[in-house]
Motif scaffolding. Structure first.
Motif, PDB file in Angstrom:
ATOM      1  N   PRO A 135       0.783  -1.042  -0.047  1.00  0.00           N
ATOM      2  CA  PRO A 135       0.102   0.016   0.125  1.00  0.00           C
ATOM      3  C   PRO A 135       0.920   1.203   0.007  1.00  0.00           C
ATOM      4  O   PRO A 135       0.341   2.259  -0.765  1.00  0.00           O
ATOM      5  CB  PRO A 135      -0.740  -0.102   1.237  1.00  0.00           C
ATOM      6  CG  PRO A 135      -0.861  -1.697   1.395  1.00  0.00           C
ATOM      7  CD  PRO A 135       0.415  -2.000   1.105  1.00  0.00           C
ATOM      8  N   ALA A 136       2.041   1.220   0.873  1.00  0.00           N
ATOM      9  CA  ALA A 136       2.760   2.500   0.769  1.00  0.00           C
ATOM     10  C   ALA A 136       3.475   2.681  -0.787  1.00  0.00           C
ATOM     11  O   ALA A 136       3.621   3.918  -1.169  1.00  0.00           O
ATOM     12  CB  ALA A 136       4.016   2.324   1.770  1.00  0.00           C
ATOM     13  N   SER A 137       3.744   1.693  -1.270  1.00  0.00           N
ATOM     14  CA  SER A 137       4.430   1.785  -2.766  1.00  0.00           C
ATOM     15  C   SER A 137       3.135   2.503  -3.693  1.00  0.00           C
ATOM     16  O   SER A 137       3.568   3.306  -4.448  1.00  0.00           O
ATOM     17  CB  SER A 137       4.767   0.296  -3.227  1.00  0.00           C
ATOM     18  OG  SER A 137       5.892   0.014  -2.501  1.00  0.00           O
ATOM     19  N   MET A 138       2.085   1.762  -3.642  1.00  0.00           N
ATOM     20  CA  MET A 138       0.835   2.294  -4.209  1.00  0.00           C
ATOM     21  C   MET A 138       0.446   3.812  -3.966  1.00  0.00           C
ATOM     22  O   MET A 138       0.387   4.661  -5.164  1.00  0.00           O
ATOM     23  CB  MET A 138      -0.293   1.646  -3.945  1.00  0.00           C
ATOM     24  CG  MET A 138      -0.498   0.059  -4.409  1.00  0.00           C
ATOM     25  SD  MET A 138      -0.377  -0.278  -5.959  1.00  0.00           S
ATOM     26  CE  MET A 138      -2.196   0.164  -6.322  1.00  0.00           C
ATOM     27  N   THR A 139       0.674   4.395  -2.967  1.00  0.00           N
ATOM     28  CA  THR A 139       0.600   5.686  -2.472  1.00  0.00           C
ATOM     29  C   THR A 139       1.326   6.403  -3.134  1.00  0.00           C
ATOM     30  O   THR A 139       1.285   7.681  -3.617  1.00  0.00           O
ATOM     31  CB  THR A 139       0.546   5.841  -1.108  1.00  0.00           C
ATOM     32  OG1 THR A 139      -0.704   5.016  -0.483  1.00  0.00           O
ATOM     33  CG2 THR A 139       0.110   7.338  -0.516  1.00  0.00           C
ATOM     34  N   ALA A 140       2.808   5.841  -3.179  1.00  0.00           N
ATOM     35  CA  ALA A 140       3.918   6.802  -3.565  1.00  0.00           C
ATOM     36  C   ALA A 140       3.886   6.981  -4.986  1.00  0.00           C
ATOM     37  O   ALA A 140       4.038   7.881  -5.641  1.00  0.00           O
ATOM     38  CB  ALA A 140       5.159   5.956  -3.131  1.00  0.00           C
ATOM     39  N   LEU A 141       3.406   5.897  -5.630  1.00  0.00           N
ATOM     40  CA  LEU A 141       3.317   5.982  -7.156  1.00  0.00           C
ATOM     41  C   LEU A 141       2.228   6.729  -7.630  1.00  0.00           C
ATOM     42  O   LEU A 141       2.142   7.630  -8.492  1.00  0.00           O
ATOM     43  CB  LEU A 141       3.082   4.504  -7.660  1.00  0.00           C
ATOM     44  CG  LEU A 141       2.791   4.395  -9.181  1.00  0.00           C
ATOM     45  CD1 LEU A 141       4.511   4.783  -9.977  1.00  0.00           C
ATOM     46  CD2 LEU A 141       2.578   2.792  -9.663  1.00  0.00           C
ATOM     47  N   ALA A 142       1.036   6.841  -6.893  1.00  0.00           N
ATOM     48  CA  ALA A 142       0.045   7.646  -7.061  1.00  0.00           C
ATOM     49  C   ALA A 142       0.321   9.237  -6.849  1.00  0.00           C
ATOM     50  O   ALA A 142       0.087   9.892  -7.636  1.00  0.00           O
ATOM     51  CB  ALA A 142      -1.188   7.617  -5.996  1.00  0.00           C
ATOM     52  N   GLY A 143       1.286   9.488  -5.882  1.00  0.00           N
ATOM     53  CA  GLY A 143       1.773  10.820  -5.575  1.00  0.00           C
ATOM     54  C   GLY A 143       2.585  11.334  -6.854  1.00  0.00           C
ATOM     55  O   GLY A 143       2.760  12.410  -7.264  1.00  0.00           O
ATOM     56  N   LEU A 144       3.356  10.285  -7.195  1.00  0.00           N
ATOM     57  CA  LEU A 144       4.309  10.608  -8.537  1.00  0.00           C
ATOM     58  C   LEU A 144       3.597  10.856  -9.764  1.00  0.00           C
ATOM     59  O   LEU A 144       3.847  12.038 -10.273  1.00  0.00           O
ATOM     60  CB  LEU A 144       5.208   9.343  -8.899  1.00  0.00           C
ATOM     61  CG  LEU A 144       6.159   9.423  -9.999  1.00  0.00           C
ATOM     62  CD1 LEU A 144       6.984  10.551 -10.161  1.00  0.00           C
ATOM     63  CD2 LEU A 144       6.617   8.036 -10.600  1.00  0.00           C
ATOM     64  N   LEU A 145       2.560  10.186 -10.194  1.00  0.00           N
ATOM     65  CA  LEU A 145       1.584  10.609 -11.287  1.00  0.00           C
ATOM     66  C   LEU A 145       0.862  11.851 -10.864  1.00  0.00           C
ATOM     67  O   LEU A 145       0.895  12.627 -12.010  1.00  0.00           O
ATOM     68  CB  LEU A 145       0.723   9.458 -11.450  1.00  0.00           C
ATOM     69  CG  LEU A 145       1.358   7.810 -11.685  1.00  0.00           C
ATOM     70  CD1 LEU A 145       0.370   6.956 -11.900  1.00  0.00           C
ATOM     71  CD2 LEU A 145       2.049   8.157 -13.106  1.00  0.00           C
ATOM     72  N   ALA A 146       0.398  12.136  -9.863  1.00  0.00           N
ATOM     73  CA  ALA A 146      -0.254  13.248  -9.668  1.00  0.00           C
ATOM     74  C   ALA A 146       0.667  14.643  -9.625  1.00  0.00           C
ATOM     75  O   ALA A 146       0.295  15.713 -10.249  1.00  0.00           O
ATOM     76  CB  ALA A 146      -0.837  13.350  -8.170  1.00  0.00           C
ATOM     77  N   GLY A 147       1.992  14.372  -9.330  1.00  0.00           N
ATOM     78  CA  GLY A 147       2.930  15.481  -9.334  1.00  0.00           C
ATOM     79  C   GLY A 147       3.203  15.685 -11.077  1.00  0.00           C
ATOM     80  O   GLY A 147       3.214  17.007 -11.326  1.00  0.00           O
TER      81      GLY A 147
END
Length: 244
Positions: A135-147
């Motif tokens: 889940p932490a990696s999923m959140t980090a990847l979502a943050g990357l795409l959002a940025g």
């Protein structure tokens, strides 16, 4: 590893260069009959990496922040590598400000960019069935795409270079570029005002060869919103990349 399974390896006359990724992937059994290309594309999606056959007949995988930093600059005045044509865009074609991801374990990673949603309305990017493990990696990847996608992007989409007329050294430099390489592109809108120079990452290379011409078109993604990478020439600058 998928490439090491019987009858799934690369051709005997080819080699491979597989970088270690930034994220662990789900230990999903690879059953008989699985399409290798589709599975490797799932691995690539797990961290938004890059998978391709290189110019040297090498199967290549690079992590999200992979790619070599070059000294190449494409210019309109011929001060480095001159280009014949450039495609520039500014708009919302790649605008997403609500990211919704889900992996095979049904873990989710979401990210809303409130300022972007207020300005442009909610534009959703979603992906499911991902191999990203935690889940932490999923959140980090979502943050990357959002940025990367939450604001309209001034983007150099491509340049076209005519090899005929370049020096031998310049031809060698152009032909030596590979997918995921970082290059610089300079452009002066309407040939007036200040010159804009941006770091870009090569995501496509097309050759058009005729009797008296050899044109190479390089397609780009902007490097501005990649992950901050410590000590990286391009991705390691403060106030330039995504820090969180």
């Amino acid at each position: 590893m998928a490439l090491g399974r019987p009858y799934c390896g690369i051709p005997s006359d080819a080699s491979s260069s597989v970088a270690q990724g930034n994220f662990d992937v789900i230990d999903e059994p690879i059953v008989a009959g699985t399409n290798l290309l589709e599975y490797l594309q799932l691995v690539t999606r797990a961290e938004n990496g890059s998978m391709f056959w290189g110019k040297n007949n090498q199967f290549t995988y690079k992590a999200n922040n992979g790619g070599s930093v070059t000294t190449t600059t494409f210019t309109e005045d011929g001060s480095d590598i001159p280009y014949n044509a450039i495609s520039v865009s500014y708009g919302s074609d790649y605008l997403y400000n609500r990211i919704q991801l889900e992996n095979l374990n049904l873990d989710t990673g979401t990210k809303d960019v409130a300022s972007s949603i207020t300005s442009y309305g909610a534009v959703v990017y979603s992906d499911t069935g991902m191999l990203t493990y935690s889940p932490a990696s999923m959140t980090a990847l979502a943050g990357l795409l959002a940025g990367r996608y939450s604001v309209p992007e001034y983007r150099f989409e491509s340049v076209t270079v005519e090899l005929t007329g370049l020096t031998a050294a310049q031809q060698t430099e152009v032909l030596g570029l590979e997918l995921t390489d970082f290059v610089q592109v300079s452009f002066t809108p309407n040939h007036t005002g200040s010159t804009i120079t941006k770091w870009c990452q090569v995501i496509g290379i097309d050759h058009q060869i005729g009797v008296d011409r050899h044109q190479v078109m390089f397609r780009f993604s902007a490097a501005d919103y990649s992950w901050f990478t410590l000590n990286h020439t391009v991705l390691g600058r403060l106030d330039f990349n995504l820090l969180g």
